[in-house]
Motif scaffolding. Sequence first.
Motif, mmCIF file in Angstrom:
data_model
loop_
_atom_site.group_PDB
_atom_site.id
_atom_site.type_symbol
_atom_site.label_atom_id
_atom_site.label_comp_id
_atom_site.label_asym_id
_atom_site.label_seq_id
_atom_site.Cartn_x
_atom_site.Cartn_y
_atom_site.Cartn_z
ATOM 1 N N VAL A 168 0.820 -1.244 -0.115
ATOM 2 C CA VAL A 168 -0.138 0.004 0.016
ATOM 3 C C VAL A 168 0.914 1.346 -0.072
ATOM 4 O O VAL A 168 0.629 2.168 -0.547
ATOM 5 C CB VAL A 168 -0.782 -0.102 1.230
ATOM 6 N N ALA A 169 1.961 1.248 0.773
ATOM 7 C CA ALA A 169 2.856 2.442 0.773
ATOM 8 C C ALA A 169 3.475 2.807 -0.685
ATOM 9 O O ALA A 169 3.550 3.899 -1.055
ATOM 10 C CB ALA A 169 3.992 2.291 1.834
ATOM 11 N N SER A 172 0.794 3.979 -2.855
ATOM 12 C CA SER A 172 0.372 5.250 -2.506
ATOM 13 C C SER A 172 1.220 6.313 -2.799
ATOM 14 O O SER A 172 1.098 7.384 -3.412
ATOM 15 C CB SER A 172 0.157 5.378 -0.814
ATOM 16 N N CYS A 173 2.517 6.118 -2.701
ATOM 17 C CA CYS A 173 3.698 6.962 -2.929
ATOM 18 C C CYS A 173 3.648 7.417 -4.662
ATOM 19 O O CYS A 173 3.744 8.313 -5.022
ATOM 20 C CB CYS A 173 5.048 6.563 -2.709
ATOM 21 N N VAL A 175 1.335 6.922 -6.686
ATOM 22 C CA VAL A 175 -0.194 7.529 -7.069
ATOM 23 C C VAL A 175 0.024 8.984 -6.556
ATOM 24 O O VAL A 175 -0.468 9.918 -7.382
ATOM 25 C CB VAL A 175 -1.462 6.946 -6.442
ATOM 26 N N GLY A 176 0.267 9.165 -5.424
ATOM 27 C CA GLY A 176 0.703 10.634 -4.916
ATOM 28 C C GLY A 176 1.475 11.389 -5.753
ATOM 29 O O GLY A 176 1.112 12.522 -6.042
ATOM 30 N N ASP A 181 -0.501 14.735 -5.208
ATOM 31 C CA ASP A 181 -1.080 14.739 -3.937
ATOM 32 C C ASP A 181 0.147 14.613 -3.039
ATOM 33 O O ASP A 181 0.758 13.630 -2.699
ATOM 34 C CB ASP A 181 -1.916 13.640 -3.756
ATOM 35 N N LEU A 184 -0.365 11.716 0.098
ATOM 36 C CA LEU A 184 0.246 10.391 -0.473
ATOM 37 C C LEU A 184 1.719 10.122 -0.952
ATOM 38 O O LEU A 184 2.299 9.160 -0.992
ATOM 39 C CB LEU A 184 -0.768 10.028 -1.690
ATOM 40 N N SER A 185 2.063 11.437 -1.412
ATOM 41 C CA SER A 185 3.590 11.697 -1.812
ATOM 42 C C SER A 185 4.703 11.533 -0.442
ATOM 43 O O SER A 185 5.650 10.753 -0.755
ATOM 44 C CB SER A 185 3.819 12.674 -2.630
ATOM 45 N N PRO A 188 3.967 8.018 2.987
ATOM 46 C CA PRO A 188 4.607 6.636 2.999
ATOM 47 C C PRO A 188 6.048 6.599 3.061
ATOM 48 O O PRO A 188 6.478 5.643 3.455
ATOM 49 C CB PRO A 188 4.184 6.053 1.521
#
Length: 374
Positions: A168-169, A172-173, A175-176, A181, A184-185, A188
């Motif tokens: 997930v981390a 998320s990173c 995607v961020g 974002d 999210l950047s 994580p």
Amino acid sequence: MLLYHVLALNWASLQNGVYLEPAANVWANVLIFSPAHIVWLGAEAVWFFFVLSGFVLTKAAARPDFYLPSYYPSRLVRLYGPVLLAIVLAWLTYTLVPHVVEPGDPPAIAGLPAGYPLGDILRDATLLGGTSTSIGVLWSLQWEVLFSLALPVYLLLVRKYPKSATAVAVVSCLVGWANADQVLSFMPMFFFGALLAQYWERVCRAFSFLRNGRLSSHAWGAVLVALAACGLTSYFLLGRWLGSVGAPARVVTLPLVMAAIMLLIIVSVNWPPLSRLLSTRGLVFLGTISFSLYLVHRPIMIMVAFLAGIGPMPAILAIVASVGVAIGFYYVAERPVHRLSRRIERSVRASAATPQPRGDSTAAEAARADTLPG
């Protein structure tokens, strides 16, 4: 971070290089598009400290004497105390030295903040509602504060759900960064440091070959340091090519940067030559004042630019002045605040350890006492 800000301000070609624009000077291109860029990294240097913070706080939380109720007030005082004093110092630089853009000033000076209004001061003092450009570095500390507050969540994730939380981390990173974002950047990144700390003993065993003192261990250490340097600068090594094929350079190179940061932490502890280098008196002292230097250098650099312009001599002056002020700030401001945070921690621990008077016993204790013989 000091070198990044000073070099980017005083040499336009280096500032443009941050955005992957080539410079006319061959040496500037070397500083931009080679592993030599590691000496003046900007964003990646901040990410390094995000990962390192996750590592250090998770290691601290693993100690038997870690006490969460005393951690919170101590940590917040440790972070906010120097920040508030740095805000006062920054306000003085803007108040005592006129930050006025004159006709003919280069765009680099015209783009600097010219004042420090009350609204910006209040935003910087909270660290959680966005920060101004007057100090310029506090944007990173808002994420440090959020991570510090959320530490128990990170501990739960790395201890109970390491595999799924890591996936997930990573996602998320990426995607961020793909969607600009900031939460999210950046958040994580602390997790990667926490994960490294959670499995630190296992990691050290895996890299124990670096400590055997043989020639091969030193060769491997040098290779791993070189790989870490290339990974940390991968955005600049590969960014132009990735952009030419339509790939998002920052997103693609981000995993390389995170892996390089973790690798550098591992090698710096497990490879004796690098450990000894980092343990020399000068580097230890720079590490000691690094937080103070981080907080004070940009207002000092901006003040020097308005006083002396930009170029080689103002750059040298800004570096010397920043280090000098940081040393004073450490002894006058940061160290006393650090000692205060430790006193607060000890006080909270002592309060929790103090037994309650007999008259204040709970109903449950009273009921249990009534059942005793005699």
